[in-house]
Design an enzyme around this catalytic site. Sequence first.
Site, PDB file in Angstrom:
ATOM      1  N   GLU A  44     110.130   4.467 -15.047  1.00  0.00           N
ATOM      2  CA  GLU A  44     108.683   4.765 -14.688  1.00  0.00           C
ATOM      3  C   GLU A  44     107.950   3.962 -13.650  1.00  0.00           C
ATOM      4  O   GLU A  44     107.107   4.524 -13.018  1.00  0.00           O
ATOM      5  CB  GLU A  44     107.900   4.105 -15.866  1.00  0.00           C
ATOM      6  CG  GLU A  44     107.908   4.958 -17.322  1.00  0.00           C
ATOM      7  CD  GLU A  44     107.339   6.160 -17.170  1.00  0.00           C
ATOM      8  OE1 GLU A  44     106.658   6.450 -16.314  1.00  0.00           O
ATOM      9  OE2 GLU A  44     107.368   6.988 -18.174  1.00  0.00           O
TER      10      GLU A  44
ATOM     11  N   HIS B  19     101.074  13.625 -15.876  1.00  0.00           N
ATOM     12  CA  HIS B  19     102.005  12.575 -15.594  1.00  0.00           C
ATOM     13  C   HIS B  19     103.407  13.114 -15.844  1.00  0.00           C
ATOM     14  O   HIS B  19     104.210  12.595 -14.910  1.00  0.00           O
ATOM     15  CB  HIS B  19     101.814  11.561 -16.499  1.00  0.00           C
ATOM     16  CG  HIS B  19     102.928  10.664 -16.942  1.00  0.00           C
ATOM     17  ND1 HIS B  19     103.024   9.709 -15.984  1.00  0.00           N
ATOM     18  CD2 HIS B  19     103.919  10.341 -17.906  1.00  0.00           C
ATOM     19  CE1 HIS B  19     104.222   9.033 -16.293  1.00  0.00           C
ATOM     20  NE2 HIS B  19     104.712   9.413 -17.505  1.00  0.00           N
TER      21      HIS B  19
ATOM     22  N   HIS C 283     107.834  12.919 -13.697  1.00  0.00           N
ATOM     23  CA  HIS C 283     109.240  12.973 -14.348  1.00  0.00           C
ATOM     24  C   HIS C 283     110.329  14.083 -13.876  1.00  0.00           C
ATOM     25  O   HIS C 283     111.495  13.896 -13.722  1.00  0.00           O
ATOM     26  CB  HIS C 283     109.229  12.859 -15.876  1.00  0.00           C
ATOM     27  CG  HIS C 283     108.879  11.522 -16.372  1.00  0.00           C
ATOM     28  ND1 HIS C 283     109.828  10.406 -16.571  1.00  0.00           N
ATOM     29  CD2 HIS C 283     107.494  11.124 -17.156  1.00  0.00           C
ATOM     30  CE1 HIS C 283     109.161   9.580 -16.965  1.00  0.00           C
ATOM     31  NE2 HIS C 283     107.908   9.865 -17.111  1.00  0.00           N
TER      32      HIS C 283
END
Length: 523
Positions: A377, A332, A337
């Site tokens: 997000e 993730h 990110h």
Amino acid sequence: MAALKFLYYNQRQPAQRTLSNRSEMPTEEVKRRFRRSGSVGMPFFPEDDMRSIKSALTIDEDDEDGQKTVTIIVKTSNAACGLQQVMKALPDNVRIKHVESRDPKSKSPNEIEVFLELAIDGDESEVIEDITRAGFEVTELSRTFTPRGAVDTIDPGSTDALSGAVWFPKCIYDLDICSKRVIMYGSGLDADHPGFKDEEYRKRRMMFADVALNYRQGDPIPKIDYTERERATWKVIYRKLRELHKKHACKEFLDNFGLLEQHCGYAEDNIPQLEDISNFLKKKTGFRLRPVAGYLSARDFLAGLAFRVFNCTQYVRHHADPFYTPEPDTVHELMGHMALFADPDFAQFSQEIGLASLGACEEDLKKLATLYFFSIEFGLCSVCEPAPTPNGQVSTNGGTAITTGKTVKKYKVYGAGLLSSAGELQFAVSDKAEIIRFDPDRVIQQECLITTFQEAYFFTRNFDEAQQKLRTFTNGMNRPFVVRYNPYTESVEVLNNKRSLMLAVNSLRSDINLVTSALHQIL
């Protein structure tokens, strides 16, 4: 505490060491929300709820270093000797931390169920086998292991001396306090975790937890020799996400992801190292990474952003389900990110959310966490492209584009939660998703859905627009002081009196003069 524990475990349907069907009881819902929210970086719960959730769902941090803990339910006779027989069946290497009895779900008048939380020295599987051999039906609920270094850090105090607000870190080395206040260790897996019965995976997770909990700010991040199975899991996800990125990710993400592939070892056959990525980001925008052992509260997680530090896991999700994780994992964070932390505008936007969180009251902190959730997000940005026909009439392509005269407005994704989730990314750009203009006052009213896809997503033209709207919003926050980050000392300065303001002005004067001179030359 006892009632809370049994309430939590009471939601599970008895099954002999097998995964049970999920209940829709309130406590089970809390548990699922807690886990799912962690997969996007931080548990989305108010600070006041963290203690009770931690007590009900995670290991006990009062255990001695390296302590194994197993929770089980044993079914026995309700006769006077029933409980005594269960106690006799426990091996010598077991210490009872909690014991409790209740009527069985089977409603049998001749039976009771005994809840046991056991601290074990040795092989926990052998303990369960010993009890089973004694003739008891055993249901294992959870198995955890407190890693070395997993101890409560020294509490600096609940009130900050300079501001009178909740304590917050003043220098980058204070993050050793924030990043150690782990709510739920990645080494403690519940029975519904894909890797719960995989002993090799559990031991592997212990190694990652040990690395993170013994890390100190400023040290090189230990490099990991990933296994063949971990690399295979990464490869499956990498291929699928890169295919979707090229269609739906924003330009800034795609450009910087190419740089990660060029400089940081990003490839489908290689999991990049946090240390390499951290060094690259530091040169690009001043952001850096630090390993973390598990879930942090919203307050501690956002505090890291104030110092341009991102708390990042190193372990890979279980191979049994590559496209699902009930907790934050390195897939993730590396796939979602990292690329945008190399963009100066996005880095500044992220840091300003972190700075606004320092010393914020609980109400304002929840609002900032919601803004983080629907931007960093799950955020989208809009781009206008020439229409493919003279009159600008084009297909909406599943809701991702609309016609505006001779141009087409398309939505591109920059939110890491979307960019690291194949399923929700495809949903967000479909005609089933509602996409709304990013307005902070509207965003904070939106419920953050963490067990299903979002009911709405928010977009801005670019990161600068999001940043300007955030600044307007934070100016109205209930915080009687302002904080400023000093990159030279890597510290936060509280601006709440005339002297602190004058020091800030003096430090900025040189930059203001430079900008003024440049404007004269350009204009």
